[in-house]
Motif scaffolding. Structure first.
Motif, PDB file in Angstrom:
ATOM      1  N   HIS A  95      -7.142  -5.207  10.636  1.00 36.99           N
ATOM      2  CA  HIS A  95      -6.151  -5.767   9.705  1.00 36.99           C
ATOM      3  C   HIS A  95      -4.750  -5.351  10.152  1.00 36.99           C
ATOM      4  O   HIS A  95      -3.812  -6.145  10.111  1.00 36.99           O
ATOM      5  N   HIS A 137       0.814  -1.228   0.000  1.00 32.46           N
ATOM      6  CA  HIS A 137       0.000   0.000   0.000  1.00 32.46           C
ATOM      7  C   HIS A 137       0.843   1.273   0.000  1.00 32.46           C
ATOM      8  O   HIS A 137       0.447   2.283  -0.561  1.00 32.46           O
ATOM      9  N   ASP A 195      -7.488  -1.936   3.412  1.00 31.75           N
ATOM     10  CA  ASP A 195      -7.779  -3.345   3.684  1.00 31.75           C
ATOM     11  C   ASP A 195      -8.752  -3.515   4.846  1.00 31.75           C
ATOM     12  O   ASP A 195      -8.959  -4.626   5.326  1.00 31.75           O
TER      13      ASP A 195
HETATM   14 ZN   LIG Z   1      -2.241  -4.584   4.668  1.00 32.71          ZN
END
Ligand SMILES: [Zn+2]
Length: 286
Positions: free
Chosen positions: A143, A66, A161
């Motif tokens: 997460h 990310h 996420d």
């Molecule tokens: Zn992640």
């Protein structure tokens, strides 16, 4: 100027389509990017986005798929201001511990998979508060402990996420739960919190946009339900092989076949490791 399309910018991670997609948006303070993908996708990102025009980078969390290219982005355009949670911030400025932790998880494959993140100068990095450049931002742990989401005025939740992984148009939602800090109680509260904000759209990095309020609620419900299933399996003592077999079986049952991109996007063995660690720690505390 490239117009924001509301659709993911596909970074063709590892040559595959529909694995990592980031989003460009217009804000009160110029053009922004939501997440930037890994360092290994930076060339592709530059082809798709006018980096010189960007003013902000909103990060959901600091996992390398990310946020790995944040340092490269700011090196190319030092005007870019990076927004990240308070817990994530020190690791964006000095990614050495993040790299060490990723090395433990990925070994030598780290270099080809995501590459190493480069540091972002401290003066470019800001703690995401309740409002960032016109978007509502709020913590969404589960997460990862340092995950944040951003909601724009049109009702799009830039979800990262926090709502799991779903390779649209597939319906099956995977509550990807990697080590080290997946937290099931926090994640339950995050699902509630997200629904409370009534998003009309979910912009998922992996991968695509869930449209309309009802679909969003259904998606979040499925993420929550399936996280409980996964968590229960690990708590009851399923082995890694059994867990992976069951997860594959569920995916095939829901979608007709397993998707060959799953090992790239949400490896089942990582969710097993994350959940096993979570329950081990809970037992130690008890
Ligand atoms: Zn992640």
């Amino acid at each position: 100027m490239i117009e924001p399309s509301g659709q993911p910018i596909d970074l063709h991670h590892q040559g595959a389509q529909g694995v990592i997609g980031v989003y460009r948006l217009e804000t009160d303070d110029g053009s922004a990017l939501f997440d930037c993908g890994p360092a290994t996708c930076f060339d592709r990102l530059r082809e798709q986005v006018d980096v010189g025009e960007l003013r902000h980078l909103l990060l959901s969390h600091i996992h390398l798929d990310h946020a790995g290219a944040a340092g490269l982005l700011v090196r190319e355009n030092p005007q870019i201001q990076v927004h990240v949670s308070e817990i994530g911030l020190p690791h964006v400025v000095d990614p050495s511990r993040l790299i060490a932790s990723a090395r433990r998880l990925y070994g030598d494959t780290l270099d080809t998979l995501f590459g190493e993140p480069t540091p972002v100068p401290a003066e470019n990095v800001h703690v995401a508060g309740h409002r960032e450049i016109g978007l509502v931002s709020f913590p969404t742990p589960g997460h990862a402990s340092h995950h944040v989401c951003y909601l724009d005025e049109e009702g799009t939740l830039y979800a990262g996420d926090a709502c799991g992984v779903r390779l649209l148009p597939a319906r099956h939602v995977l509550p990807h739960a990697p080590p080290p800090d997946v937290d099931l109680d926090a994640w339950e509260r995050t699902f509630d919190d997200i629904l409370k904000h009534q998003p009309e759209r979910l912009a998922l990095i992996h991968f695509g946009v869930v449209e309309d309020l009802e679909q969003v609620a259904e998606h979040v419900g499925r993420a929550r339900d399936y996280l409980r299933v996964w968590s229960g399996r690990v708590k009851r003592g399923m082995t890694e092989d059994e867990f992976i077999g069951a997860a594959r079986h569920d995916y095939e049952g829901a979608e007709g076949a397993c998707d060959e991109r799953l090992p790239l996007v949400a490896p089942f063995e990582q969710s097993y490791a994350g959940l096993a660690r979570y329950w081990r720690k809970r037992h130690e505390v008890a």
